[in-house]
Design a protein around this motif. Structure first.
Motif, short mmCIF file in Angstrom:
data_model
loop_
_atom_site.label_atom_id
_atom_site.label_comp_id
_atom_site.label_asym_id
_atom_site.label_seq_id
_atom_site.Cartn_x
_atom_site.Cartn_y
_atom_site.Cartn_z
N GLY A 90 0.81 -1.21 0.00
CA GLY A 90 0.00 0.00 0.00
C GLY A 90 0.84 1.26 0.00
N LEU A 91 1.91 1.27 0.80
CA LEU A 91 2.78 2.44 0.83
C LEU A 91 3.51 2.64 -0.50
CD1 LEU A 91 4.29 2.29 4.42
CD2 LEU A 91 2.85 4.09 3.47
N PHE A 92 3.87 1.55 -1.16
CA PHE A 92 4.54 1.67 -2.46
C PHE A 92 3.60 2.28 -3.50
CE2 PHE A 92 5.88 0.03 -6.61
CZ PHE A 92 7.16 0.58 -6.66
N ILE A 93 2.35 1.86 -3.49
CA ILE A 93 1.36 2.43 -4.41
C ILE A 93 1.17 3.92 -4.11
CG2 ILE A 93 -1.09 2.40 -5.06
CD1 ILE A 93 -0.94 -0.69 -4.63
N LEU A 94 1.03 4.26 -2.83
CA LEU A 94 0.91 5.67 -2.46
C LEU A 94 2.17 6.45 -2.83
CD1 LEU A 94 -0.88 5.52 0.99
CD2 LEU A 94 -1.83 6.25 -1.20
N PHE A 95 3.33 5.83 -2.65
CA PHE A 95 4.60 6.46 -3.02
C PHE A 95 4.59 6.86 -4.49
CE2 PHE A 95 8.79 5.89 -4.95
CZ PHE A 95 9.54 6.82 -4.24
N LEU A 96 4.15 5.94 -5.34
CA LEU A 96 4.10 6.24 -6.78
C LEU A 96 3.08 7.33 -7.08
CD1 LEU A 96 4.35 2.67 -8.38
CD2 LEU A 96 6.13 4.44 -8.23
N LEU A 97 1.91 7.27 -6.47
CA LEU A 97 0.89 8.29 -6.71
C LEU A 97 1.36 9.67 -6.27
CD1 LEU A 97 -2.34 6.37 -5.62
CD2 LEU A 97 -1.71 7.05 -7.93
N TRP A 98 1.96 9.75 -5.09
CA TRP A 98 2.45 11.04 -4.59
C TRP A 98 3.60 11.55 -5.45
CZ3 TRP A 98 0.73 14.35 -0.83
CH2 TRP A 98 -0.28 13.89 0.00
N LEU A 99 4.50 10.66 -5.84
CA LEU A 99 5.65 11.07 -6.65
C LEU A 99 5.21 11.59 -8.01
CD1 LEU A 99 8.71 11.30 -7.04
CD2 LEU A 99 8.68 8.94 -7.87
N ILE A 100 4.32 10.86 -8.66
CA ILE A 100 3.82 11.29 -9.98
C ILE A 100 3.10 12.62 -9.85
CG2 ILE A 100 2.14 10.75 -11.78
CD1 ILE A 100 2.92 7.75 -11.30
N GLY A 101 2.24 12.74 -8.84
CA GLY A 101 1.50 13.99 -8.66
C GLY A 101 2.40 15.18 -8.40
N ALA A 102 3.35 15.01 -7.49
CA ALA A 102 4.24 16.13 -7.15
C ALA A 102 5.17 16.48 -8.31
CB ALA A 102 5.06 15.78 -5.91
N ALA A 103 5.71 15.46 -8.98
CA ALA A 103 6.65 15.72 -10.08
C ALA A 103 5.95 16.37 -11.27
CB ALA A 103 7.32 14.42 -10.51
N VAL A 104 4.80 15.86 -11.65
CA VAL A 104 4.09 16.44 -12.79
C VAL A 104 3.60 17.85 -12.45
CG1 VAL A 104 2.06 16.19 -14.27
CG2 VAL A 104 3.49 14.21 -13.79
N ALA A 105 3.11 18.05 -11.23
CA ALA A 105 2.65 19.37 -10.83
C ALA A 105 3.80 20.37 -10.83
CB ALA A 105 2.00 19.32 -9.46
N THR A 106 4.98 19.93 -10.47
CA THR A 106 6.14 20.83 -10.46
C THR A 106 6.47 21.30 -11.87
OG1 THR A 106 7.03 19.75 -8.50
CG2 THR A 106 8.58 21.01 -9.82
N HIS A 107 6.24 20.47 -12.86
CA HIS A 107 6.57 20.82 -14.25
C HIS A 107 5.35 21.20 -15.07
CE1 HIS A 107 10.74 19.86 -13.82
NE2 HIS A 107 10.40 18.76 -13.18
N THR A 108 4.25 21.56 -14.42
CA THR A 108 3.05 22.01 -15.10
C THR A 108 3.09 23.52 -15.23
OG1 THR A 108 1.76 20.15 -14.25
CG2 THR A 108 0.52 22.07 -14.95
#
Length: 190
Positions: A90-108
């Motif tokens: 569960g933490l790994f799935i959340l890790f991916l979701l948070w990472l994708i969200g934060a990284a894409v938002a940073t470059h939006t």
């Protein structure tokens, strides 16, 4: 002692998720209710897909953190659902979701000025919408960092105690558990 730290970290993750959810809701409300005279996107209403992803991630994380903190604090045991392996997945799935969200938002970027990324909004901090985006990014990265810390903490605890299939509360007492079996007694770090 580590169990109190884990519960505290999950409570902190819950708080960060609530704040991020509120920031995402404010951003979505703003972009979906633009006035025609607003310079953002020529006054045409839109929404940022990554804000929706961060909103969904924060809602999932809120439910997850409540469930895990309750399980650890209450010493709940269910054979597959409450193991360290389940927590790590569960933490790994959340890790991916948070990472994708934060990284894409940073470059939006926002229309019409597509050269100004959300990661560098210092030029428009005079406006509340830019401050909201900056705060949204900060809590997205803080949430990711906290999920990473929880993942590493749980992984190291499970490795050190060979507890991948044991209850995630980490206080395993064979006399008081439903797991049973003929395994020898072992003490886990308390």
């Amino acid at each position: 002692m580590i169990h109190f730290v884990r519960v505290f970290a999950y409570v902190l993750l819950f708080i960060f998720s609530v704040i991020l959810m509120a920031l995402c809701a404010v951003r979505l409300h703003y972009t979906l209710h633009l006035s025609p005279s607003d310079p953002l996107n020529g006054g045409v209403r839109f929404y940022d897909h990554i804000v929706v992803e961060l909103l969904v991630t924060s809602i999932i994380t809120m439910f997850w953190s409540i469930f895990i903190a309750r399980t650890i604090h209450g010493r709940h045991e269910h054979r597959r659902m409450n193991t360290f392996t389940a927590e790590l997945v569960g933490l790994f799935i959340l890790f991916l979701l948070w990472l994708i969200g934060a990284a894409v938002a940073t470059h939006t970027s926002n229309p019409p000025d597509v050269d100004v990324m959300w990661g560098n909004l210092s030029s428009c901090w005079a406006y509340s919408t830019c401050r909201i985006l900056t705060t949204l990014l900060a809590f997205a990265w803080l949430g990711w960092l906290l999920v990473l810390a929880l993942f590493v903490m749980s992984l190291l605890f499970a490795i050190a105690n060979k507890a991948f299939h044991d209850p995630m509360h980490g206080r395993w007492d064979r006399r008081a558990t439903n797991y049973g079996g003929d395994h020898s007694m072992r003490n886990i770090v308390r």
